[in-house]
Scaffold this motif. Structure first.
Motif, short mmCIF file in Angstrom:
data_model
loop_
_atom_site.label_atom_id
_atom_site.label_comp_id
_atom_site.label_asym_id
_atom_site.label_seq_id
_atom_site.Cartn_x
_atom_site.Cartn_y
_atom_site.Cartn_z
N PRO A 7 28.17 28.21 30.02
CA PRO A 7 28.16 29.05 31.21
C PRO A 7 29.35 30.02 31.15
CG PRO A 7 28.01 26.73 31.81
CD PRO A 7 28.29 26.80 30.34
N VAL A 8 29.14 31.23 31.57
CA VAL A 8 30.22 32.21 31.57
C VAL A 8 31.08 32.03 32.82
CG1 VAL A 8 30.78 34.67 31.64
CG2 VAL A 8 28.90 33.85 30.21
N LEU A 9 30.44 31.92 33.95
CA LEU A 9 31.15 31.73 35.21
C LEU A 9 30.56 30.53 35.92
CD1 LEU A 9 31.17 35.43 36.46
CD2 LEU A 9 33.08 34.19 35.46
N LEU A 10 31.42 29.76 36.55
CA LEU A 10 30.97 28.62 37.35
C LEU A 10 31.23 28.92 38.82
CD1 LEU A 10 32.04 25.64 35.10
CD2 LEU A 10 29.77 26.61 35.36
N GLY A 11 30.87 28.00 39.66
CA GLY A 11 30.88 28.19 41.11
C GLY A 11 32.18 28.63 41.76
N PRO A 12 32.10 28.81 43.08
CA PRO A 12 33.22 29.34 43.85
C PRO A 12 34.49 28.51 43.80
CG PRO A 12 31.36 28.77 45.28
CD PRO A 12 30.93 28.54 43.88
N ASN A 13 34.37 27.19 43.60
CA ASN A 13 35.59 26.37 43.53
C ASN A 13 36.46 26.78 42.34
OD1 ASN A 13 34.92 24.94 45.80
ND2 ASN A 13 33.98 23.26 44.68
N ASN A 14 35.84 26.98 41.18
CA ASN A 14 36.59 27.43 40.01
C ASN A 14 37.16 28.82 40.23
OD1 ASN A 14 36.20 25.11 38.55
ND2 ASN A 14 34.48 25.90 37.38
N GLN A 15 36.36 29.71 40.80
CA GLN A 15 36.82 31.07 41.02
C GLN A 15 38.00 31.11 41.99
OE1 GLN A 15 32.94 32.37 42.04
NE2 GLN A 15 32.60 33.32 40.04
N LEU A 16 37.96 30.30 43.02
CA LEU A 16 39.07 30.24 43.97
C LEU A 16 40.33 29.72 43.29
CD1 LEU A 16 40.04 30.63 46.85
CD2 LEU A 16 39.24 28.33 47.37
N LEU A 17 40.18 28.69 42.46
CA LEU A 17 41.32 28.16 41.71
C LEU A 17 41.94 29.26 40.83
CD1 LEU A 17 43.13 25.91 40.50
CD2 LEU A 17 41.27 25.49 38.87
N PHE A 18 41.09 29.99 40.10
CA PHE A 18 41.60 31.05 39.23
C PHE A 18 42.27 32.17 40.03
CE2 PHE A 18 38.25 29.53 36.09
CZ PHE A 18 39.18 28.84 35.32
N GLU A 19 41.72 32.49 41.19
CA GLU A 19 42.35 33.51 42.04
C GLU A 19 43.77 33.09 42.43
OE1 GLU A 19 39.82 34.13 45.43
OE2 GLU A 19 38.25 35.06 44.23
N LYS A 20 43.93 31.83 42.82
CA LYS A 20 45.26 31.33 43.21
C LYS A 20 46.22 31.33 42.02
CE LYS A 20 43.65 28.44 47.00
NZ LYS A 20 43.49 27.08 47.52
N LEU A 21 45.74 30.90 40.86
CA LEU A 21 46.59 30.89 39.67
C LEU A 21 47.00 32.31 39.27
CD1 LEU A 21 44.69 28.15 37.66
CD2 LEU A 21 47.00 27.95 38.62
N ALA A 22 46.05 33.24 39.34
CA ALA A 22 46.35 34.64 39.00
C ALA A 22 47.39 35.21 39.95
CB ALA A 22 45.08 35.49 39.02
N GLU A 23 47.24 34.92 41.24
CA GLU A 23 48.19 35.43 42.23
C GLU A 23 49.60 34.91 41.96
OE1 GLU A 23 50.00 37.51 45.04
OE2 GLU A 23 47.90 37.79 44.45
N GLY A 24 49.71 33.62 41.66
CA GLY A 24 51.03 33.06 41.35
C GLY A 24 51.66 33.72 40.13
N LEU A 25 50.85 33.99 39.13
CA LEU A 25 51.39 34.63 37.92
C LEU A 25 51.70 36.10 38.16
CD1 LEU A 25 49.34 32.75 35.28
CD2 LEU A 25 51.81 32.81 35.44
N ARG A 26 50.95 36.77 39.04
CA ARG A 26 51.27 38.15 39.40
C ARG A 26 52.68 38.21 39.97
NH1 ARG A 26 46.70 38.54 42.28
NH2 ARG A 26 45.21 38.66 40.61
N GLU A 27 52.98 37.27 40.84
CA GLU A 27 54.33 37.21 41.44
C GLU A 27 55.38 36.94 40.36
OE1 GLU A 27 54.20 34.35 44.61
OE2 GLU A 27 52.61 35.46 45.66
N THR A 28 55.09 36.03 39.45
CA THR A 28 56.01 35.73 38.36
C THR A 28 56.24 36.97 37.50
OG1 THR A 28 55.36 33.42 38.26
CG2 THR A 28 56.32 34.34 36.26
N ASN A 29 55.18 37.70 37.18
CA ASN A 29 55.29 38.85 36.30
C ASN A 29 55.96 40.05 36.94
OD1 ASN A 29 54.22 37.61 34.04
ND2 ASN A 29 52.12 38.07 34.63
N GLU A 30 56.11 40.02 38.26
CA GLU A 30 56.86 41.09 38.93
C GLU A 30 58.36 40.97 38.65
OE1 GLU A 30 55.73 40.93 43.04
OE2 GLU A 30 53.71 41.69 42.62
N ASP A 31 58.81 39.79 38.27
CA ASP A 31 60.22 39.55 37.99
C ASP A 31 60.46 39.65 36.48
OD1 ASP A 31 62.78 38.59 37.56
OD2 ASP A 31 62.50 36.76 38.74
N PRO A 32 61.18 40.69 36.03
CA PRO A 32 61.40 40.86 34.59
C PRO A 32 62.12 39.67 33.94
CG PRO A 32 62.23 42.76 35.82
CD PRO A 32 61.79 41.73 36.82
N LEU A 33 62.83 38.88 34.71
CA LEU A 33 63.53 37.73 34.16
C LEU A 33 62.59 36.55 33.90
CD1 LEU A 33 66.80 37.86 36.30
CD2 LEU A 33 66.45 38.69 33.96
#
Length: 111
Positions: free
Chosen positions: A36-62
């Motif tokens: 399967p390429v994409l699975l249900g909303p639970n996985n997508q929600l998890l990935f959204e949260k993980l991406a958001e956390g890393l976006r915040e991390t990547n805003e800090d050059p350190l």
């Protein structure tokens, strides 16, 4: 295997040849896989949260590094519900991988 010079991005030709060779090894070992390429909303929600956390991390050059950039892109892809947008995100993942490999080669990691 040698390919015609189709690429203008430094390091892209070598990267493409390495990826092609690895893909051939995978095909020999595992055959043509279907998952399967994409699975249900639970996985997508998890990935959204993980991406958001890393976006915040990547805003800090350190804190930003290749792995946090790569994972942010991968999690953004996993959060997509539309296959065309998912494909666009996977292309972004591949582009980041190419940038990482080029940087590693500059540091002498190429075997």
């Amino acid at each position: 295997m040698s390919y015609p010079a189709l690429f203008t991005t430094p390091g892209m030709r070598s990267f493409a040849e390495d990826v092609d060779a690895e893909r051939q090894r995978q095909l020999e070992k595992f055959g043509d896989q279907r998952h399967p390429v994409l699975l249900g909303p639970n996985n997508q929600l998890l990935f959204e949260k993980l991406a958001e956390g890393l976006r915040e991390t990547n805003e800090d050059p350190l804190q930003r590094c290749w792995m946090t950039i790569l994972l942010e892109e991968a999690y953004e892809a996993g959060a997509e519900r539309d296959l065309a947008k998912f494909r666009e995100e996977i292309i972004q993942v591949a582009a980041v991988c190419q940038a990482i490999v080029t940087d590693l080669d500059r540091q002498g990691a190429k075997r």
